[in-house]
Motif scaffolding. Structure first.
Motif, PDB file in Angstrom:
ATOM      1  N   ILE A 150       0.684  -0.801   0.277  1.00  0.00           N
ATOM      2  CA  ILE A 150      -0.507  -0.284  -0.036  1.00  0.00           C
ATOM      3  C   ILE A 150       0.783   1.455  -0.231  1.00  0.00           C
ATOM      4  O   ILE A 150       0.743   2.545  -0.527  1.00  0.00           O
ATOM      5  CB  ILE A 150      -0.852   0.344   0.835  1.00  0.00           C
ATOM      6  N   VAL A 180      -8.125   3.307  -1.002  1.00  0.00           N
ATOM      7  CA  VAL A 180      -7.264   2.885   0.595  1.00  0.00           C
ATOM      8  C   VAL A 180      -7.641   2.955   1.573  1.00  0.00           C
ATOM      9  O   VAL A 180      -7.635   3.844   1.628  1.00  0.00           O
ATOM     10  CB  VAL A 180      -5.449   2.352  -0.109  1.00  0.00           C
ATOM     11  N   LEU A 192      -8.127  -2.693   0.255  1.00  0.00           N
ATOM     12  CA  LEU A 192      -6.839  -2.638  -1.195  1.00  0.00           C
ATOM     13  C   LEU A 192      -8.131  -2.310  -1.786  1.00  0.00           C
ATOM     14  O   LEU A 192      -8.340  -3.194  -2.321  1.00  0.00           O
ATOM     15  CB  LEU A 192      -6.119  -2.082  -1.512  1.00  0.00           C
TER      16      LEU A 192
END
Length: 464
Positions: A150, A180, A192
């Motif tokens: 991420i 996100v 996500l």
């Protein structure tokens, strides 16, 4: 035989000679997957050794890949003794993709048949393929692994994510839309979502071949865009509104100036005279935000022939209506709604979100005079996305906006042998009022398009 299958075969042979252990008797999970175990150990050793060098901006992409390749070779040399040389190279490629790419989701980003990737947690990844959502058997090594991926995605688009800013909505370099959200907003851990878009945008003929629309509908849409009708594309989440908006925009003549306004740039227009505007969130200090409404207002000073608003979702709806009612005909937008009638009600609510107290009748009059046509999309139970309504906005009757369906989907046709809906969107037999307006502009629409007998002998224009 695949690498994982060969590893399992070796593990079975070794397990027959050795005492049973808890790890060997575990059903599912990484304990029963020798490939996953080797990958986990190698990756953990690499992350511990490489540390911040993976995110060192001074390293070029080639230097970083060379550095990672060397470290992978060293890690596998220690931990992958049961593997042959070919197996070792194959595993090295997978680990390199995990480290330098986006981890387990990288393979789905590279797969053109996958349209959406949904990560609910480190061990729960879903994808959408052919309109159907399925759970995959891939997983991240840990929650920390997911956070590293991420962070790589977010930093790659010039954004940041942490507890003070736990929500990011952005796009990747290839145009894919990314959302996100992390704790404390996401209670069960980071989530996500990646919405992919085709590198080669769908054309109208593609939608016809997929059954999303018919040739009659395509002819009507082309005439409506060419005749500068204001069109609203509506539908639920993931129904293909942006795809259809992109197709409709392809009918705009090349000599017209187009301004597109989006939260995250998704439209891929082929015309040259296009100005693309994108909103901007506030910075760390809470400053610098530029909203869709700001961009709509600014676009009016840019001398546009057409304004395309990627999605109306707030107070910008008021400015959009003002533009459509003051000489910017032929504008396009999308709105989330379950039916064409719901879209009108939601549009009224969005106008009120602008913070200006207006009587309901005044708002409805603005809406009814601004929009001419509503094209509604539905994702059906079989996973296909179809145009199910083409609706004309007629005008006002008292305090109510009157609409009439020109085309509706034939649900009574049942299903074909593959379980797909056999029906198509069919004309209702109602000739829309805007057909006279189009005729005045030199855009001919034969009556048979609307299911009305053609007594004039008008020929339908053939698309090249």
């Amino acid at each position: 035989m695949k690498l994982n299958e060969r590893l399992k075969l070796k593990q079975t042979e070794e397990a027959a000679k050795a005492p049973k252990s808890p790890a060997a008797t575990t059903d599912g999970g990484m304990e029963s997957d020798p490939l996953a175990l080797i990958k986990v150990r190698a990756q953990e050793a690499l992350f511990a050794k490489l540390g911040p060098r993976l995110y060192d901006a001074s390293l070029t992409a080639d230097d970083l890949q060379r550095f990672v390749d060397e470290e992978i070779a060293g890690a596998l040399g220690v931990d992958a003794s049961p593997l042959s040389e070919d197996e070792r190279r194959e595993l090295a490629v997978q680990i390199r993709d995990d480290i330098l790419g986006y981890g387990p989701v990288q393979m789905y980003l590279d797969d053109p048949s996958v349209t959406e990737i949904m990560v609910n947690g480190e061990d729960l990844i879903y994808i959408e393929r052919d309109g159907k959502i399925v759970q995959t058997d891939t997983r991240f090594m840990s929650r920390q692994h997911l956070r590293r991926v991420i962070d790589r995605i977010v930093t790659g688009v010039g954004r940041r994510i942490d507890e003070s800013s736990p929500l990011v909505d952005a796009r990747l370099a290839d145009g894919s839309r990314v959302n996100v959200i992390i704790p404390p907003l996401a209670v069960d851990g980071p989530a996500l979502t990646i919405r992919k878009f085709a590198h080669d945008p769908f054309q109208v003929q593609d939608l016809i071949e997929m059954g999303s629309m018919t040739q009659l509908v395509a002819d009507l849409c082309e005439a409506a865009v060419e005749g500068k009708l204001n069109i609203m594309v509506t539908g639920g989440t993931g129904t293909g509104k942006t795809t259809l908006l992109n197709v409709l925009s392809g009918f705009i003549p090349d000599n017209e100036r187009i301004v597109t306004i989006e939260d995250a740039v998704e439209l891929q227009l082929h015309q040259r005279h296009v100005i693309r505007l994108e909103s901007r969130p506030s910075n760390v200090e809470g400053r610098g935000e530029v909203t869709i409404r700001d961009l709509v207002r600014n676009s009016l000073r840019m001398r546009p022939d057409r304004i395309i608003v990627g999605e109306a979702r707030g107070g910008e709806a008021l400015d959009m209506l003002q533009a459509m009612n003051t000489g910017h005909e032929g504008s396009l937008t999308t709105i989330h709604a379950n039916t064409p009638r719901d879209a009108l009600s939601r549009l009224e609510t969005m106008v009120l979100m602008a913070g200006i107290e207006l009587p309901s009748r005044a708002i409805r009059e603005q809406v009814s005079s601004a929009f001419d046509l509503i094209v509604h999309l539905t994702r059906l139970r079989d996973g296909t996305r179809r145009i199910t309504h083409i609706t004309e906005v007629v005008g006002m009757e008292g305090d109510t906006i009157t609409i009439q369906d020109i085309f509706t989907f034939d649900y009574k046709a049942g299903f074909d042998d593959d379980g797909r809906f056999a029906g198509t969107v069919r004309p209702t037999g109602i000739r829309p009022r805007f057909s006279d307006h189009l005729k005045d502009l030199g855009v001919e629409l034969p009556p048979d398009i609307f299911g009305v007998p053609d007594l004039t002998g008008t020929k339908r224009k053939t698309r090249k």
